[in-house]
Write a protein that holds these residues in place. Structure first.
Motif, PDB file in Angstrom:
ATOM      1  N   GLU A  13      51.913  13.919  23.960  1.00 33.78           N
ATOM      2  CA  GLU A  13      52.609  12.816  24.537  1.00 33.78           C
ATOM      3  C   GLU A  13      53.723  13.394  25.783  1.00 33.78           C
ATOM      4  O   GLU A  13      53.763  13.244  26.729  1.00 33.78           O
ATOM      5  CB  GLU A  13      53.160  11.847  23.772  1.00 33.78           C
ATOM      6  N   LEU A  14      54.744  14.207  25.189  1.00 34.58           N
ATOM      7  CA  LEU A  14      55.792  14.825  25.573  1.00 34.58           C
ATOM      8  C   LEU A  14      55.269  15.875  26.688  1.00 34.58           C
ATOM      9  O   LEU A  14      55.689  15.856  27.762  1.00 34.58           O
ATOM     10  CB  LEU A  14      56.739  15.300  24.873  1.00 34.58           C
ATOM     11  N   THR A  15      54.335  16.765  26.053  1.00 34.13           N
ATOM     12  CA  THR A  15      53.821  17.548  27.152  1.00 34.13           C
ATOM     13  C   THR A  15      53.148  16.889  28.319  1.00 34.13           C
ATOM     14  O   THR A  15      53.550  17.379  29.603  1.00 34.13           O
ATOM     15  CB  THR A  15      52.698  18.372  26.467  1.00 34.13           C
ATOM     16  N   LEU A  16      52.410  15.927  28.101  1.00 38.67           N
ATOM     17  CA  LEU A  16      51.714  15.213  29.227  1.00 38.67           C
ATOM     18  C   LEU A  16      52.709  14.659  30.183  1.00 38.67           C
ATOM     19  O   LEU A  16      52.683  14.584  31.298  1.00 38.67           O
ATOM     20  CB  LEU A  16      50.668  14.255  28.762  1.00 38.67           C
ATOM     21  N   TYR A  17      53.716  13.908  29.406  1.00 43.09           N
ATOM     22  CA  TYR A  17      54.923  13.582  30.251  1.00 43.09           C
ATOM     23  C   TYR A  17      55.505  14.420  31.354  1.00 43.09           C
ATOM     24  O   TYR A  17      55.764  14.131  32.242  1.00 43.09           O
ATOM     25  CB  TYR A  17      55.889  12.908  29.414  1.00 43.09           C
ATOM     26  N   ILE A  18      55.596  15.646  30.576  1.00 42.06           N
ATOM     27  CA  ILE A  18      56.404  16.650  31.506  1.00 42.06           C
ATOM     28  C   ILE A  18      55.332  17.032  32.579  1.00 42.06           C
ATOM     29  O   ILE A  18      56.059  17.405  33.711  1.00 42.06           O
ATOM     30  CB  ILE A  18      56.878  18.082  30.658  1.00 42.06           C
ATOM     31  N   ILE A  19      54.240  17.331  32.295  1.00 44.89           N
ATOM     32  CA  ILE A  19      53.168  17.743  33.247  1.00 44.89           C
ATOM     33  C   ILE A  19      53.316  16.550  34.522  1.00 44.89           C
ATOM     34  O   ILE A  19      53.416  17.052  35.480  1.00 44.89           O
ATOM     35  CB  ILE A  19      52.010  17.638  32.726  1.00 44.89           C
ATOM     36  N   GLU A  20      53.253  15.430  34.188  1.00 45.09           N
ATOM     37  CA  GLU A  20      53.221  14.240  35.262  1.00 45.09           C
ATOM     38  C   GLU A  20      54.589  14.297  35.776  1.00 45.09           C
ATOM     39  O   GLU A  20      54.449  14.161  36.885  1.00 45.09           O
ATOM     40  CB  GLU A  20      53.126  13.078  34.549  1.00 45.09           C
ATOM     41  N   GLN A  21      55.782  14.653  35.327  1.00 44.41           N
ATOM     42  CA  GLN A  21      56.879  14.780  35.989  1.00 44.41           C
ATOM     43  C   GLN A  21      57.000  15.916  36.926  1.00 44.41           C
ATOM     44  O   GLN A  21      57.755  15.827  37.774  1.00 44.41           O
ATOM     45  CB  GLN A  21      58.327  14.550  35.001  1.00 44.41           C
ATOM     46  N   ASN A  22      56.636  17.020  36.505  1.00 47.38           N
ATOM     47  CA  ASN A  22      56.508  18.267  37.358  1.00 47.38           C
ATOM     48  C   ASN A  22      55.598  17.986  38.640  1.00 47.38           C
ATOM     49  O   ASN A  22      55.957  18.525  39.640  1.00 47.38           O
ATOM     50  CB  ASN A  22      55.850  19.514  36.551  1.00 47.38           C
ATOM     51  N   LYS A  23      54.517  17.002  38.496  1.00 47.58           N
ATOM     52  CA  LYS A  23      53.713  16.603  39.638  1.00 47.58           C
ATOM     53  C   LYS A  23      54.441  15.844  40.652  1.00 47.58           C
ATOM     54  O   LYS A  23      54.534  15.950  41.755  1.00 47.58           O
ATOM     55  CB  LYS A  23      52.498  15.969  39.084  1.00 47.58           C
ATOM     56  N   ILE A  24      55.434  15.150  39.905  1.00 49.34           N
ATOM     57  CA  ILE A  24      56.163  13.966  40.831  1.00 49.34           C
ATOM     58  C   ILE A  24      57.133  14.963  41.441  1.00 49.34           C
ATOM     59  O   ILE A  24      57.564  14.610  42.711  1.00 49.34           O
ATOM     60  CB  ILE A  24      56.588  12.902  39.849  1.00 49.34           C
ATOM     61  N   ASN A  25      57.993  15.771  40.786  1.00 51.73           N
ATOM     62  CA  ASN A  25      58.830  16.585  41.399  1.00 51.73           C
ATOM     63  C   ASN A  25      58.283  17.192  42.407  1.00 51.73           C
ATOM     64  O   ASN A  25      59.030  17.416  43.552  1.00 51.73           O
ATOM     65  CB  ASN A  25      59.511  17.446  40.200  1.00 51.73           C
TER      66      ASN A  25
END
Length: 51
Positions: A11-23
């Motif tokens: 879950e945290l890995t997917l969250y980090i990936i999504e945050q990187n896309k947003i960033n």
């Protein structure tokens, strides 16, 4: 590692990936806006110099 821990890691890995896309999207938008501001400043200076 327990199943719950593994799920949380996923879950945290997917969250980090999504945050990187947003960033990345925000960085691109900021760069675009910075260029637009620079162009507007140049235009404004040109207008003011003609007065």
């Amino acid at each position: 590692m327990t199943k719950i821990q593994q799920e949380k890691i996923e879950e945290l890995t997917l969250y980090i990936i999504e945050q990187n896309k947003i960033n990345k999207a925000q960085s691109l938008e900021l760069e675009k806006q910075s260029k637009e501001i620079e162009e507007l400043i140049i235009t404004l200076k040109t207008i003011l110099m003609k007065q």
